[in-house]
Design a protein around this motif. Structure first.
Motif, PDB file in Angstrom:
ATOM      1  N   ILE A   1      -4.488  10.377  -0.302  1.00 49.37           N
ATOM      2  CA  ILE A   1      -3.197  10.221   0.374  1.00 49.37           C
ATOM      3  C   ILE A   1      -2.259   9.359  -0.467  1.00 49.37           C
ATOM      4  CG2 ILE A   1      -2.037   9.262   2.405  1.00 49.37           C
ATOM      5  CD1 ILE A   1      -4.537  10.005   4.030  1.00 49.37           C
ATOM      6  N   ALA A   2      -2.768   8.264  -0.986  1.00 47.74           N
ATOM      7  CA  ALA A   2      -1.946   7.357  -1.793  1.00 47.74           C
ATOM      8  C   ALA A   2      -1.428   8.046  -3.050  1.00 47.74           C
ATOM      9  CB  ALA A   2      -2.759   6.122  -2.168  1.00 47.74           C
ATOM     10  N   LYS A   3      -2.256   8.866  -3.688  1.00 49.70           N
ATOM     11  CA  LYS A   3      -1.878   9.516  -4.939  1.00 49.70           C
ATOM     12  C   LYS A   3      -0.975  10.731  -4.738  1.00 49.70           C
ATOM     13  CE  LYS A   3      -5.773   8.443  -8.022  1.00 49.70           C
ATOM     14  NZ  LYS A   3      -6.893   9.043  -8.805  1.00 49.70           N
ATOM     15  N   PHE A   4      -1.279  11.536  -3.714  1.00 54.44           N
ATOM     16  CA  PHE A   4      -0.683  12.864  -3.654  1.00 54.44           C
ATOM     17  C   PHE A   4       0.386  13.066  -2.584  1.00 54.44           C
ATOM     18  CE2 PHE A   4      -5.240  13.938  -5.043  1.00 54.44           C
ATOM     19  CZ  PHE A   4      -4.933  13.725  -6.384  1.00 54.44           C
ATOM     20  N   ALA A   5       0.377  12.298  -1.517  1.00 56.13           N
ATOM     21  CA  ALA A   5       1.317  12.539  -0.413  1.00 56.13           C
ATOM     22  C   ALA A   5       2.734  12.097  -0.785  1.00 56.13           C
ATOM     23  CB  ALA A   5       0.862  11.812   0.845  1.00 56.13           C
ATOM     24  N   ASP A   6       3.708  12.969  -0.531  1.00 57.66           N
ATOM     25  CA  ASP A   6       5.109  12.613  -0.738  1.00 57.66           C
ATOM     26  C   ASP A   6       5.612  11.766   0.420  1.00 57.66           C
ATOM     27  OD1 ASP A   6       6.244  14.319  -3.194  1.00 57.66           O
ATOM     28  OD2 ASP A   6       4.715  15.481  -2.143  1.00 57.66           O
ATOM     29  N   TRP A   7       5.059  11.996   1.591  1.00 59.23           N
ATOM     30  CA  TRP A   7       5.322  11.100   2.721  1.00 59.23           C
ATOM     31  C   TRP A   7       4.168  11.183   3.717  1.00 59.23           C
ATOM     32  CZ3 TRP A   7       5.458  13.552   7.402  1.00 59.23           C
ATOM     33  CH2 TRP A   7       5.932  14.873   7.466  1.00 59.23           C
ATOM     34  N   THR A   8       3.931  10.059   4.372  1.00 63.03           N
ATOM     35  CA  THR A   8       2.923   9.974   5.425  1.00 63.03           C
ATOM     36  C   THR A   8       3.554   9.281   6.615  1.00 63.03           C
ATOM     37  OG1 THR A   8       1.148   9.757   3.779  1.00 63.03           O
ATOM     38  CG2 THR A   8       0.634   9.120   6.050  1.00 63.03           C
ATOM     39  N   ARG A   9       3.468   9.902   7.772  1.00 59.16           N
ATOM     40  CA  ARG A   9       4.032   9.327   8.994  1.00 59.16           C
ATOM     41  C   ARG A   9       2.905   9.099  10.000  1.00 59.16           C
ATOM     42  NH1 ARG A   9       7.785  12.966  10.179  1.00 59.16           N
ATOM     43  NH2 ARG A   9       6.636  14.051  11.805  1.00 59.16           N
ATOM     44  N   VAL A  10       2.754   7.854  10.424  1.00 64.29           N
ATOM     45  CA  VAL A  10       1.683   7.496  11.350  1.00 64.29           C
ATOM     46  C   VAL A  10       2.246   7.390  12.764  1.00 64.29           C
ATOM     47  CG1 VAL A  10      -0.149   5.856  11.876  1.00 64.29           C
ATOM     48  CG2 VAL A  10       0.550   6.213   9.490  1.00 64.29           C
ATOM     49  N   SER A  11       1.698   8.168  13.669  1.00 69.48           N
ATOM     50  CA  SER A  11       2.140   8.165  15.063  1.00 69.48           C
ATOM     51  C   SER A  11       1.406   7.065  15.817  1.00 69.48           C
ATOM     52  CB  SER A  11       1.849   9.526  15.711  1.00 69.48           C
ATOM     53  OG  SER A  11       2.497  10.572  15.002  1.00 69.48           O
ATOM     54  N   MET A  12       2.143   6.044  16.245  1.00 69.96           N
ATOM     55  CA  MET A  12       1.525   4.883  16.891  1.00 69.96           C
ATOM     56  C   MET A  12       1.910   4.745  18.365  1.00 69.96           C
ATOM     57  SD  MET A  12      -0.453   3.173  14.783  1.00 69.96           S
ATOM     58  CE  MET A  12      -0.461   1.400  15.055  1.00 69.96           C
ATOM     59  N   ASP A  13       3.199   4.815  18.660  1.00 64.25           N
ATOM     60  CA  ASP A  13       3.701   4.768  20.046  1.00 64.25           C
ATOM     61  C   ASP A  13       3.426   3.445  20.760  1.00 64.25           C
ATOM     62  OD1 ASP A  13       4.153   7.413  19.374  1.00 64.25           O
ATOM     63  OD2 ASP A  13       2.498   8.186  20.567  1.00 64.25           O
ATOM     64  N   ALA A  14       3.141   2.398  20.006  1.00 57.99           N
ATOM     65  CA  ALA A  14       2.842   1.095  20.606  1.00 57.99           C
ATOM     66  C   ALA A  14       3.055  -0.002  19.579  1.00 57.99           C
ATOM     67  CB  ALA A  14       1.409   1.058  21.128  1.00 57.99           C
ATOM     68  N   GLY A  15       3.160  -1.235  20.082  1.00 61.70           N
ATOM     69  CA  GLY A  15       3.324  -2.379  19.200  1.00 61.70           C
ATOM     70  C   GLY A  15       2.213  -3.388  19.331  1.00 61.70           C
ATOM     71  N   ASN A  16       1.249  -3.111  20.211  1.00 58.44           N
ATOM     72  CA  ASN A  16       0.112  -4.020  20.392  1.00 58.44           C
ATOM     73  C   ASN A  16      -1.080  -3.232  20.935  1.00 58.44           C
ATOM     74  OD1 ASN A  16       0.098  -4.125  23.472  1.00 58.44           O
ATOM     75  ND2 ASN A  16       2.200  -4.787  23.033  1.00 58.44           N
TER      76      ASN A  16
END
Length: 387
Positions: free
Chosen positions: A146-161
């Motif tokens: 992922i670090a080498k090849f992804a142009d973007w990564t979006r993590v779905s969290m929907d929370a802050g804690n």
């Protein structure tokens, strides 16, 4: 076909001009990468999608109450996935057809596919751009790729804690929120592409919970973890219509929205959703004045249970044009898009929900109606092919 001229509604993003330009659809359309496709499309010649959304698997380890794909993940299709051999064959074929980018997304969690790192390597080898939408829990299992090849990564969290996270994203993994945060932090230090933190604005009136009070905390956390941007967006129902929030929810959201804009700087941007303007206008329905949907020719969705020209139609058998487990993508595409239009989407009739690609459709339809306009377009260069 109905080609009526429509007024274009521009995307509104608070702050972050640099990121705004990169994420804006229309701003990326007029590039050398899309020039040939645009010319062929306006001449009504056969074209193949330039962007593909791909579900490697429909498995997911979470049990989110507000997931609009829950019926696909757990019931109707009983958790299907592609083999690596099927994906390898498909990706080579997509490359030959001129696909520029693949977004690994899903009715499930794409990183649950055991060969996900190999899949990313293959895309990179073929110079196909890579986007990833993930819940983040398994990033550490595929960190290097992922670090080498992804142009973007979006993590779905929907929370802050952790407390809110366990409500909106219930699962059996202990300390899952902290694991994901650690994964995001680690990835932010070694990534080559962009990294985003995604927050779905949830108000579940049946179960009596909301996450809006977490919005500022989540945005601040995203910045501290090293994300490039934080985006938030409203909920949609199973038919993709924007949900109506309570007045209390909207008032709190308005107050927090003003605060989170202060978190922006040169390295961190807040993406304000275009769809939120519908709430300000008190109009959650978006009627289309055109029948044909050009974007269904520009990008498509491929899943283990079928091909859907529009991701909004994922799981609707009415729009399933075929399965690559049974036939080649090219054969399926040619038959249903250019020979038999029985499953064609009628935007006027089928798509009265808010569609983020509406203005892109209007722009392409303008060119179909007035192809001479193409001669006046200055097609530039871009590093980002995702429209």
């Amino acid at each position: 076909m109905c080609f009526k001229k429509c007024k274009i509604n521009l995307m509104i993003i608070r702050g972050g001009k640099h990121l705004m330009n990169e994420l804006d659809f229309q701003g990326k359309l007029y590039t050398q990468e899309f020039k040939e496709w645009i010319i062929k499309f306006t001449k009504k010649e056969n074209v193949y999608p330039k962007i593909v959304e791909l579900d490697p698997t429909s498995f997911c380890m979470f049990d989110c109450p507000d997931c609009i794909n829950s019926n696909l993940i757990r019931k109707e299709h009983n958790c299907l996935q592609f083999t690596y051999e099927e994906l390898e064959k498909l990706i080579y074929e997509l490359h030959e057809l001129g696909v520029l980018g693949i977004i690994f997304i899903g009715g499930g969690e794409p990183l649950m596919h055991k060969d996900f790192s190999k899949i990313l390597y293959l895309c990179k080898k073929l110079n196909i751009k890579i986007g990833i939408t993930t819940n983040g829990l398994l990033i550490d299992k595929h960190m290097e790729a992922i670090a080498k090849f992804a142009d973007w990564t979006r993590v779905s969290m929907d929370a802050g804690n952790p407390k809110t996270f366990n409500v909106v994203r219930p699962n059996r993994i202990k300390n899952s929120f902290n694991i994901i945060c650690k994964n995001i932090s680690t990835l932010s230090k070694i990534k080559n592409g962009k990294l985003g933190y995604s927050f779905l604005l949830i108000e579940n009136k049946k179960l009596n919970y909301s996450n809006v009070s977490d919005l500022f905390q989540a945005a601040e956390l995203a910045k501290n973890l090293g994300c490039d941007y934080f985006e938030y967006k409203p909920m949609v129902d199973e038919n993709h219509f924007l949900v109506k929030y309570s007045d209390e929810f909207m008032n709190e959201l308005d107050n927090i929205t003003k605060k989170i804009s202060l978190l922006e700087d040169e390295k961190f941007k807040i993406i304000y959703p275009q769809s939120m303007n519908q709430y300000k206008e008190k109009n959650l329905v978006q009627y289309k004045k055109y029948k044909m949907c050009p974007v269904t020719y520009l990008r498509t969705l491929i899943t283990p249970y079928g091909i859907y020209p529009c991701p909004y139609k994922r799981g609707y058998e009415k729009y399933n044009i075929g399965n690559i487990k049974e036939n080649s993508f090219k054969n399926i595409w040619n038959y249903y898009k250019f020979e038999n239009h029985c499953k064609e989407i009628n935007a006027c009739k089928d798509c009265n929900f808010f569609c983020i690609r509406d203005k892109l459709n209007q722009e392409l339809l303008k060119l179909v109606k007035n192809p001479y306009l193409i001669d006046n377009i200055d097609f530039g260069e871009t590093k980002d092919v995702f429209v």
